[in-house]
Design a protein around this motif. Sequence first.
Motif, PDB file in Angstrom:
ATOM      1  N   VAL A 170      40.629  43.151  36.262  1.00 17.18           N
ATOM      2  CA  VAL A 170      41.820  42.349  35.983  1.00 17.18           C
ATOM      3  C   VAL A 170      41.659  41.634  34.641  1.00 17.18           C
ATOM      4  CG1 VAL A 170      43.222  40.396  36.749  1.00 17.18           C
ATOM      5  CG2 VAL A 170      42.397  42.068  38.415  1.00 17.18           C
ATOM      6  N   SER A 171      40.467  41.126  34.377  1.00 16.93           N
ATOM      7  CA  SER A 171      40.202  40.458  33.102  1.00 16.93           C
ATOM      8  C   SER A 171      40.361  41.427  31.939  1.00 16.93           C
ATOM      9  CB  SER A 171      38.792  39.868  33.097  1.00 16.93           C
ATOM     10  OG  SER A 171      38.662  38.860  34.082  1.00 16.93           O
ATOM     11  N   LEU A 172      39.996  42.687  32.146  1.00 15.31           N
ATOM     12  CA  LEU A 172      40.173  43.699  31.102  1.00 15.31           C
ATOM     13  C   LEU A 172      41.646  43.886  30.769  1.00 15.31           C
ATOM     14  CD1 LEU A 172      39.203  46.044  29.283  1.00 15.31           C
ATOM     15  CD2 LEU A 172      39.373  47.534  31.293  1.00 15.31           C
ATOM     16  N   LEU A 173      42.486  43.968  31.796  1.00 12.55           N
ATOM     17  CA  LEU A 173      43.928  44.122  31.555  1.00 12.55           C
ATOM     18  C   LEU A 173      44.469  42.944  30.756  1.00 12.55           C
ATOM     19  CD1 LEU A 173      45.121  45.455  35.045  1.00 12.55           C
ATOM     20  CD2 LEU A 173      44.760  46.766  32.951  1.00 12.55           C
ATOM     21  N   LEU A 174      44.044  41.757  31.105  1.00 13.15           N
ATOM     22  CA  LEU A 174      44.488  40.567  30.377  1.00 13.15           C
ATOM     23  C   LEU A 174      43.978  40.605  28.933  1.00 13.15           C
ATOM     24  CD1 LEU A 174      43.873  37.896  33.153  1.00 13.15           C
ATOM     25  CD2 LEU A 174      46.096  38.584  32.250  1.00 13.15           C
ATOM     26  N   GLY A 175      42.724  41.002  28.759  1.00 11.74           N
ATOM     27  CA  GLY A 175      42.165  41.065  27.421  1.00 11.74           C
ATOM     28  C   GLY A 175      42.794  42.133  26.560  1.00 11.74           C
ATOM     29  N   ARG A 176      43.311  43.178  27.204  1.00 12.53           N
ATOM     30  CA  ARG A 176      43.953  44.268  26.469  1.00 12.53           C
ATOM     31  C   ARG A 176      45.423  43.997  26.164  1.00 12.53           C
ATOM     32  NH1 ARG A 176      41.930  48.287  23.400  1.00 12.53           N
ATOM     33  NH2 ARG A 176      40.308  49.494  24.420  1.00 12.53           N
ATOM     34  N   GLY A 177      45.945  42.882  26.638  1.00 13.50           N
ATOM     35  CA  GLY A 177      47.295  42.513  26.230  1.00 13.50           C
ATOM     36  C   GLY A 177      48.324  42.311  27.308  1.00 13.50           C
TER      37      GLY A 177
ATOM     38  N   LYS B 202      52.560  38.215  33.581  1.00 17.68           N
ATOM     39  CA  LYS B 202      52.956  39.530  34.094  1.00 17.68           C
ATOM     40  C   LYS B 202      51.870  40.185  34.943  1.00 17.68           C
ATOM     41  CE  LYS B 202      57.014  40.136  31.954  1.00 17.68           C
ATOM     42  NZ  LYS B 202      58.275  40.448  32.659  1.00 17.68           N
ATOM     43  N   ILE B 203      50.666  39.623  34.923  1.00 19.25           N
ATOM     44  CA  ILE B 203      49.543  40.305  35.572  1.00 19.25           C
ATOM     45  C   ILE B 203      49.759  40.486  37.068  1.00 19.25           C
ATOM     46  CG2 ILE B 203      48.213  38.178  35.934  1.00 19.25           C
ATOM     47  CD1 ILE B 203      46.867  41.694  35.024  1.00 19.25           C
ATOM     48  N   VAL B 204      50.308  39.490  37.739  1.00 20.33           N
ATOM     49  CA  VAL B 204      50.544  39.618  39.181  1.00 20.33           C
ATOM     50  C   VAL B 204      51.594  40.685  39.453  1.00 20.33           C
ATOM     51  CG1 VAL B 204      51.425  38.441  41.225  1.00 20.33           C
ATOM     52  CG2 VAL B 204      49.818  37.267  39.713  1.00 20.33           C
ATOM     53  N   ASP B 205      52.625  40.741  38.617  1.00 17.22           N
ATOM     54  CA  ASP B 205      53.660  41.766  38.773  1.00 17.22           C
ATOM     55  C   ASP B 205      53.052  43.160  38.629  1.00 17.22           C
ATOM     56  OD1 ASP B 205      56.558  42.546  38.933  1.00 17.22           O
ATOM     57  OD2 ASP B 205      56.117  43.360  36.951  1.00 17.22           O
ATOM     58  N   VAL B 206      52.155  43.317  37.649  1.00 14.19           N
ATOM     59  CA  VAL B 206      51.484  44.599  37.462  1.00 14.19           C
ATOM     60  C   VAL B 206      50.665  44.959  38.690  1.00 14.19           C
ATOM     61  CG1 VAL B 206      49.681  45.793  36.144  1.00 14.19           C
ATOM     62  CG2 VAL B 206      51.423  44.465  34.938  1.00 14.19           C
ATOM     63  N   LEU B 207      49.887  44.010  39.196  1.00 15.04           N
ATOM     64  CA  LEU B 207      49.021  44.280  40.340  1.00 15.04           C
ATOM     65  C   LEU B 207      49.817  44.571  41.608  1.00 15.04           C
ATOM     66  CD1 LEU B 207      46.272  41.556  39.784  1.00 15.04           C
ATOM     67  CD2 LEU B 207      46.159  43.991  39.232  1.00 15.04           C
ATOM     68  N   ASN B 208      50.990  43.994  41.727  1.00 12.02           N
ATOM     69  CA  ASN B 208      51.819  44.229  42.908  1.00 12.02           C
ATOM     70  C   ASN B 208      52.535  45.575  42.869  1.00 12.02           C
ATOM     71  OD1 ASN B 208      51.380  41.985  44.586  1.00 12.02           O
ATOM     72  ND2 ASN B 208      52.739  40.709  43.362  1.00 12.02           N
ATOM     73  N   LYS B 209      52.523  46.246  41.696  1.00 11.16           N
ATOM     74  CA  LYS B 209      53.247  47.510  41.566  1.00 11.16           C
ATOM     75  C   LYS B 209      52.344  48.717  41.404  1.00 11.16           C
ATOM     76  CE  LYS B 209      57.497  45.484  39.707  1.00 11.16           C
ATOM     77  NZ  LYS B 209      58.408  45.387  38.543  1.00 11.16           N
ATOM     78  N   VAL B 210      51.052  48.503  41.503  1.00 13.65           N
ATOM     79  CA  VAL B 210      50.128  49.632  41.421  1.00 13.65           C
ATOM     80  C   VAL B 210      49.531  49.899  42.791  1.00 13.65           C
ATOM     81  CG1 VAL B 210      49.528  49.130  39.018  1.00 13.65           C
ATOM     82  CG2 VAL B 210      48.128  48.177  40.859  1.00 13.65           C
ATOM     83  N   ASN B 211      48.877  51.035  42.913  1.00  9.23           N
ATOM     84  CA  ASN B 211      48.034  51.288  44.072  1.00  9.23           C
ATOM     85  C   ASN B 211      46.676  50.689  43.729  1.00  9.23           C
ATOM     86  OD1 ASN B 211      46.060  52.523  45.793  1.00  9.23           O
ATOM     87  ND2 ASN B 211      47.563  54.100  46.304  1.00  9.23           N
ATOM     88  N   LEU B 212      46.380  49.511  44.276  1.00  7.14           N
ATOM     89  CA  LEU B 212      45.174  48.790  43.886  1.00  7.14           C
ATOM     90  C   LEU B 212      43.911  49.626  44.092  1.00  7.14           C
ATOM     91  CD1 LEU B 212      45.979  45.227  45.287  1.00  7.14           C
ATOM     92  CD2 LEU B 212      45.941  45.944  42.892  1.00  7.14           C
ATOM     93  N   TYR B 213      43.898  50.429  45.119  1.00  2.14           N
ATOM     94  CA  TYR B 213      42.727  51.259  45.399  1.00  2.14           C
ATOM     95  C   TYR B 213      42.534  52.311  44.310  1.00  2.14           C
ATOM     96  CZ  TYR B 213      39.587  54.316  48.059  1.00  2.14           C
ATOM     97  OH  TYR B 213      38.536  55.087  48.470  1.00  2.14           O
ATOM     98  N   LYS B 214      43.621  53.043  43.981  1.00  5.49           N
ATOM     99  CA  LYS B 214      43.516  54.093  42.968  1.00  5.49           C
ATOM    100  C   LYS B 214      43.386  53.524  41.557  1.00  5.49           C
ATOM    101  CE  LYS B 214      46.136  57.793  45.269  1.00  5.49           C
ATOM    102  NZ  LYS B 214      47.332  58.667  45.155  1.00  5.49           N
ATOM    103  N   ALA B 215      44.209  52.528  41.260  1.00  5.54           N
ATOM    104  CA  ALA B 215      44.309  52.031  39.887  1.00  5.54           C
ATOM    105  C   ALA B 215      43.099  51.226  39.446  1.00  5.54           C
ATOM    106  CB  ALA B 215      45.581  51.189  39.729  1.00  5.54           C
ATOM    107  N   LEU B 216      42.517  50.452  40.364  1.00  2.00           N
ATOM    108  CA  LEU B 216      41.431  49.556  39.973  1.00  2.00           C
ATOM    109  C   LEU B 216      40.126  49.828  40.723  1.00  2.00           C
ATOM    110  CD1 LEU B 216      43.312  46.153  39.616  1.00  2.00           C
ATOM    111  CD2 LEU B 216      42.784  47.815  37.852  1.00  2.00           C
ATOM    112  N   CYS B 217      40.174  49.882  42.041  1.00  3.95           N
ATOM    113  CA  CYS B 217      38.931  49.960  42.807  1.00  3.95           C
ATOM    114  C   CYS B 217      38.155  51.243  42.564  1.00  3.95           C
ATOM    115  CB  CYS B 217      39.235  49.798  44.294  1.00  3.95           C
ATOM    116  SG  CYS B 217      39.836  48.143  44.715  1.00  3.95           S
ATOM    117  N   LEU B 218      38.843  52.386  42.516  1.00  3.81           N
ATOM    118  CA  LEU B 218      38.145  53.656  42.347  1.00  3.81           C
ATOM    119  C   LEU B 218      37.735  53.932  40.905  1.00  3.81           C
ATOM    120  CD1 LEU B 218      39.961  56.212  44.682  1.00  3.81           C
ATOM    121  CD2 LEU B 218      37.743  55.130  44.989  1.00  3.81           C
ATOM    122  N   LYS B 219      38.278  53.166  39.969  1.00  4.28           N
ATOM    123  CA  LYS B 219      37.989  53.405  38.552  1.00  4.28           C
ATOM    124  C   LYS B 219      37.037  52.348  38.013  1.00  4.28           C
ATOM    125  CE  LYS B 219      42.437  55.624  37.579  1.00  4.28           C
ATOM    126  NZ  LYS B 219      43.693  55.536  36.792  1.00  4.28           N
TER     127      LYS B 219
END
Length: 514
Positions: A194-201, A206-223
Amino acid sequence: MVAAYALFTHPFVTSSSADSIFSFTLPPPLTAHFSTSSLTFRNHEWSSLLKLAKTPRPEPNPLPTQLGLRPNEQFLLQCSSDPVADFGTHSSLFQAVGIDEKEARVLLEKNPALALTSLDSLRTRIESFNSVGLDGLVLSHLITKCSNLLTAEEIDPFLSFVRHDLEAKIEPGQLKRLFRAAEVRFLVGFDQKVSLLLGRGVPSEKIVDVLNKVNLYKALCLKSVEEIDRTIAYLNRFGGIELIVRRPSLLNYDLETQLAPRIEFLTEVSGGDENATGTLLGKLPAILSYTVDHTKGHVELLRSLAGLSDEQIFKILLVFPNVVSASRERKMRPRIEFLKQCGLSSNDIYKFLTKAPLFLGLSFEDNLAYKLAFLVKIGYKYRTRDMAAAIGSATRTSSDNLQRVIELFLSYGFSCADIVVMSRRHPQILQYSHSALEKKMEYLINEMGREIGELLAFPAFLGYKLDDRIKARYEVKRKILGEGLSLNKLLTVSSESFSTKTPAYVIDLNVNVE
């Protein structure tokens, strides 16, 4: 015997005098552990028992320190190897969460660590889940499916981050899906990503909106952090983090097998123009949700059936990116065939689709069928170039508005043939708002003192803005030249030419001004 020793000093010990028989009556809480409620010992047995009582008992073997058990919990574990035996100590807590006794026993069998976890720890973990919106039936279902949610060490740092850093704004449904799909080990490092996303712009708001619209498992946990960073770096060539903010689900896709091939295909159609590809993605980031084969099928249909070049196809995509969502066989193929039957060449079809791209996407039964019926009713011949031009204009308005426009013209004395003549000269009149048209027609008659029939010669009058163009110019020239102004020249000349005070605008009202 150990049990008898424990009872030696108990007040329930009694003597029967003469034969020196000692009788032990067990208190109610202990009777369940023995076959009878009393024990009887004679003198010789009692002597043996006293010797045993004076003999020091060996200390129990210590339990592994990494379990972090309290002394009383160590004793319970040594007394019984069955984790369900001490179920009663956790029963009320499980029931408070909504887990009945039967389900709780199954949980203890699947996850013995639950029996060794203190009530305080379990209660604190449950309160942490509650603090991020997971409670009631949702939480009880999660626990019964994934009992290690109450004992895994990885859970607390994750919940703390969601509760404090993200202000508990992640939707409970998102967290529920995550906990059901992910092993707890994949939660480690979530905060860093999450800190990387914030650091990248990604803006903090908007960060919560982004996290609520992704598949948290695929988008963040598995990567890994590195994988996410590579994805963002690649997208920077085509719009960067803004694409992710607008379409967070792009983070769900794998860079090498999904995102990169799809972008490369669009770049190929654009003739290798990455800037143009970035423009297309900026208009519709969701276009990347379609596979290469899907998009390629649409492009190939426009190539083979409509005879369009890649350059023309890409320009149509820029005007109407959602063309890739239209069914090829149910919508695109029959409608391109219709345009060809109307006599349109490949170049004509290209011009038509850049002006009326919705023609490929609108529903036939709920939209186009009604509009075609209106056009045929007022006199358009089916499968003609005029029909194609009219239906192209009609795609930019609703069926209800088209009907009201036709009724408005009829109410002002125009015939159906007159409407066809005007719309042939200026097809856009079919798409204008009926209320805006009425205001302009009233101004033409009541304020300008002109005949409604002048619209037959110059229907484009209805396309100019009433206040900014028609009224403004008419008021200026009326003071200079009087009432006899050519509608055509009044509105079509450039602003520079209009500013000159020339009498060229005077015209005999009986002269055709087409």
